[in-house]
Design an enzyme around this catalytic site. Structure first.
Site, mmCIF file in Angstrom:
data_model
loop_
_atom_site.group_PDB
_atom_site.id
_atom_site.type_symbol
_atom_site.label_atom_id
_atom_site.label_comp_id
_atom_site.label_asym_id
_atom_site.label_seq_id
_atom_site.Cartn_x
_atom_site.Cartn_y
_atom_site.Cartn_z
ATOM 1 N N ASN A 1 -12.819 8.968 3.252
ATOM 2 C CA ASN A 1 -13.509 7.683 3.398
ATOM 3 C C ASN A 1 -13.546 7.282 4.872
ATOM 4 O O ASN A 1 -12.907 7.938 5.700
ATOM 5 C CB ASN A 1 -12.804 6.623 2.531
ATOM 6 C CG ASN A 1 -11.349 6.453 2.943
ATOM 7 O OD1 ASN A 1 -11.058 6.002 4.046
ATOM 8 N ND2 ASN A 1 -10.424 6.863 2.070
ATOM 9 N N PRO B 1 -2.509 8.851 -8.357
ATOM 10 C CA PRO B 1 -1.700 7.694 -8.782
ATOM 11 C C PRO B 1 -1.812 6.545 -7.787
ATOM 12 O O PRO B 1 -2.086 6.772 -6.610
ATOM 13 C CB PRO B 1 -0.265 8.254 -8.801
ATOM 14 C CG PRO B 1 -0.308 9.611 -8.229
ATOM 15 C CD PRO B 1 -1.737 10.046 -8.098
ATOM 16 N N ASP B 2 -1.604 5.352 -8.262
ATOM 17 C CA ASP B 2 -1.653 4.182 -7.376
ATOM 18 C C ASP B 2 -0.327 4.110 -6.607
ATOM 19 O O ASP B 2 0.713 3.719 -7.151
ATOM 20 C CB ASP B 2 -1.880 2.921 -8.217
ATOM 21 C CG ASP B 2 -2.181 1.717 -7.341
ATOM 22 O OD1 ASP B 2 -1.577 1.602 -6.260
ATOM 23 O OD2 ASP B 2 -3.036 0.902 -7.741
ATOM 24 N N LYS C 1 -1.374 -5.087 -9.014
ATOM 25 C CA LYS C 1 -0.513 -4.268 -8.152
ATOM 26 C C LYS C 1 0.909 -4.835 -8.045
ATOM 27 O O LYS C 1 1.845 -4.095 -7.794
ATOM 28 C CB LYS C 1 -1.114 -4.145 -6.747
ATOM 29 C CG LYS C 1 -2.543 -3.641 -6.745
ATOM 30 C CD LYS C 1 -2.689 -2.298 -6.115
ATOM 31 C CE LYS C 1 -4.136 -1.830 -6.187
ATOM 32 N NZ LYS C 1 -4.310 -0.446 -5.766
HETATM 33 N N1 CTP Z 1 -3.835 2.206 -2.989
HETATM 34 C C1 CTP Z 1 -2.796 3.062 -3.291
HETATM 35 N N2 CTP Z 1 -3.041 4.191 -4.002
HETATM 36 C C2 CTP Z 1 -4.294 4.492 -4.428
HETATM 37 C C3 CTP Z 1 -5.358 3.623 -4.121
HETATM 38 C C4 CTP Z 1 -5.097 2.480 -3.400
HETATM 39 O O1 CTP Z 1 -1.674 2.797 -2.911
HETATM 40 N N3 CTP Z 1 -4.484 5.607 -5.106
HETATM 41 C C5 CTP Z 1 -3.506 0.969 -2.247
HETATM 42 C C6 CTP Z 1 -4.203 0.794 -0.908
HETATM 43 O O2 CTP Z 1 -3.407 1.322 0.129
HETATM 44 C C7 CTP Z 1 -4.321 -0.711 -0.801
HETATM 45 C C8 CTP Z 1 -4.444 -1.170 -2.242
HETATM 46 O O3 CTP Z 1 -3.919 -0.106 -3.043
HETATM 47 O O4 CTP Z 1 -3.143 -1.293 -0.256
HETATM 48 C C9 CTP Z 1 -5.835 -1.468 -2.711
HETATM 49 O O5 CTP Z 1 -6.691 -0.388 -2.430
HETATM 50 P P1 CTP Z 1 -8.243 -0.464 -2.813
HETATM 51 O O6 CTP Z 1 -8.894 0.812 -2.383
HETATM 52 O O7 CTP Z 1 -8.821 -1.755 -2.328
HETATM 53 O O8 CTP Z 1 -8.183 -0.598 -4.389
HETATM 54 P P2 CTP Z 1 -8.051 0.423 -5.540
HETATM 55 O O9 CTP Z 1 -6.687 0.294 -6.110
HETATM 56 O O10 CTP Z 1 -8.458 1.791 -5.103
HETATM 57 O O11 CTP Z 1 -9.083 -0.188 -6.594
HETATM 58 P P3 CTP Z 1 -10.709 -0.176 -6.585
HETATM 59 O O12 CTP Z 1 -11.140 1.160 -6.075
HETATM 60 O O13 CTP Z 1 -11.035 -0.383 -7.994
HETATM 61 O O14 CTP Z 1 -11.169 -1.307 -5.733
#
Ligand code: CTP
Length: 432
Positions: free
Chosen positions: A228, A327-328, A364
């Site tokens: 990205n 994973p998040d 989160k």
């Molecule tokens: N993040 C993370 N792990 C992922 C994706 C995101 O830890 N796999 C963290 C990012 O570092 C940020 C937060 O989650 O602090 C939000 O990231 P964002 O890209 O805005 O959101 P997503 O969780 O990816 O959700 P969406 O794509 O639906 O907006």
């Protein structure tokens, strides 16, 4: 749903250096040759700059060049006393300064300053000056390690109004490789900006901050990847701002696209993929008082990346399956966090920022979430400025107007410091 009323970009909230009176004191170390470029950068950003050279620095760098670049006379030793001057020059200069950049700081000037020896124009200006001073030493590594220098430098750490900038390690002008290299010009500018934005206070002293920054890069095959447009700017500036406020910082980052000077002085853990970032964060989480998760982590990756390069005509068929979710990482950090650790997350949004941010914040579970639009000029990926909403405990929602990313980093750090204090196990109960 249309975008919510995040204030429009005002071009970065103004440069914190614009219109500020910066007195540049240059003492005798070979690193003085870097100062004309720093002076030029300051002037280009709208600062008013006056320069003073110590007697040794006069032999290393041109007063004519500095006068020309600063658009002001450059003062040298012979200027100190003049029958035509109504007031002593060192007092005039000291009173004019809003902030002082003392770079390079030589062993001799350090000793003069610490011991109050006002026997040169530069030393007397420094001692007479009541403005905050950014002090950036540069010297040979043996000189830097000498007991007298160590003692003087240690003494300086205790002084108010001084932001001491540790020299780095590298190849020195004497051909040694070691400590004593002056902070890079890009760091001097960041530190000066920080001094003007946040003062010389070291409210993060004794705390460790873990920061993630930049994109992750998930391989599709040997020649292609999913990534990205994140440059890492926000996370790296957060890390530098925290370091300048006294924190010990670990920076875990993907591939970055920014001024390499900005990485100087940071404890870095470079990674490529989300899996590598996850492992690094897990390893470092336990030692951190706070975490700022500014990285733009990929959402999906190939379950099994192609070992070779896919031919163009096979690409579409191959990429239509074989994906798995990443994973998040932020949610995992929140789940595993030790007591007292505060966590700041980020949210990159298009459209209605606030509404989406509320849902993300709830999902989160972090202490703070900064949500910014990525579909407007002057905000989001790669921009020099940013704007958005900061969500915090007790449904607190603050709208942060467009400002430079370093200024924003300082605001977020102040909020994070509050969150750390709030989560502290020995916090005084409310109401006392
Ligand atoms: N993040 C993370 N792990 C992922 C994706 C995101 O830890 N796999 C963290 C990012 O570092 C940020 C937060 O989650 O602090 C939000 O990231 P964002 O890209 O805005 O959101 P997503 O969780 O990816 O959700 P969406 O794509 O639906 O907006």
């Amino acid at each position: 749903m249309g975008p919510d009323p995040v204030p429009a970009s005002d071009g970065g909230g103004g440069d914190p250096l614009a219109g500020r009176r910066v007195l540049v004191l240059i003492s005798g170390s070979i690193a003085a040759v870097k100062l004309p470029l720093v002076v030029s950068a300051l002037v280009q950003r709208g600062a008013r700059v006056r320069c003073v050279l110590s007697p040794s620095a006069e032999r290393l760098v041109s007063a004519v060049a500095l006068a020309s670049l600063s658009r002001e006379p450059c003062r040298v030793e012979a200027d100190q006393w003049s029958h035509q001057a109504p007031r002593p020059l060192h007092i005039e200069l000291a009173e004019w300064a809003e902030v002082v950049l003392l770079a390079p700081l030589s062993a001799t000037t350090l000793a003069r300053w610490v011991h109050g020896l006002a026997d040169t124009l530069l030393a007397s200006t420094l001692i007479a000056c009541e403005a905050p001073v950014l002090a950036a030493p540069a010297m040979n590594s043996a000189m830097w390690a000498a007991p007298a220098v160590r003692r003087n430098w240690k003494e300086l750490q205790r002084w108010e109004r001084v932001l001491p900038l540790e020299p780095g390690s590298g190849l020195l002008a004497c051909d040694r490789v070691g400590d004593g290299r002056m902070a890079a010009p890009g760091v001097l500018l960041l530190a000066l900006e920080s001094l003007l934005l946040a003062g010389w206070g070291r409210d993060w002293q004794g705390r460790r901050l873990l920061v993630s920054a930049g994109p992750t890069r998930e391989p599709l095959d040997r020649a292609r990847c999913l990534t990205n447009p994140s440059t890492g700017r926000m996370g790296v500036l957060l890390a530098q701002a925290a370091r300048l406020r006294g924190a010990a910082v670990d920076l875990v980052h993907g591939p970055l696209a920014l001024d390499p000077d900005w990485l100087e002085g940071l404890q870095r853990w470079p990674v490529m993929t989300a899996a590598e970032m996850e492992a690094a964060l897990q390893r470092l989480q336990g030692g951190a008082d706070a975490i700022a998760m500014a990285a733009a982590v990929a959402d999906h990756r190939r379950s099994a990346p192609e070992p070779g390069k896919l031919a163009k005509h096979d690409l579409e068929a191959s990429l239509s399956s074989g994906w798995e979710p990443v994973p998040d990482l932020l949610a995992e950090l929140v789940r595993r966090r030790p007591p007292g650790q505060a966590i700041l997350g980020f949210a990159a949004q298009s459209g209605a920022v606030l509404e989406a941010a509320r849902a993300k914040f709830a999902r989160k579970g972090c202490d703070l979430l900064f949500a910014n639009p990525i579909d407007r000029d002057g905000a989001g990926f790669a921009a020099a400025s940013n704007e958005g909403w900061l969500l915090g405990p007790g449904a607190r929602e603050r709208r942060l107007a467009s400002t430079g990313k370093l200024a924003l980093a300082h605001r977020l750090l102040s909020a994070l410091a509050e969150a750390v204090a709030f989560r502290s196990p020995d916090r005084e109960p409310a109401g006392r």
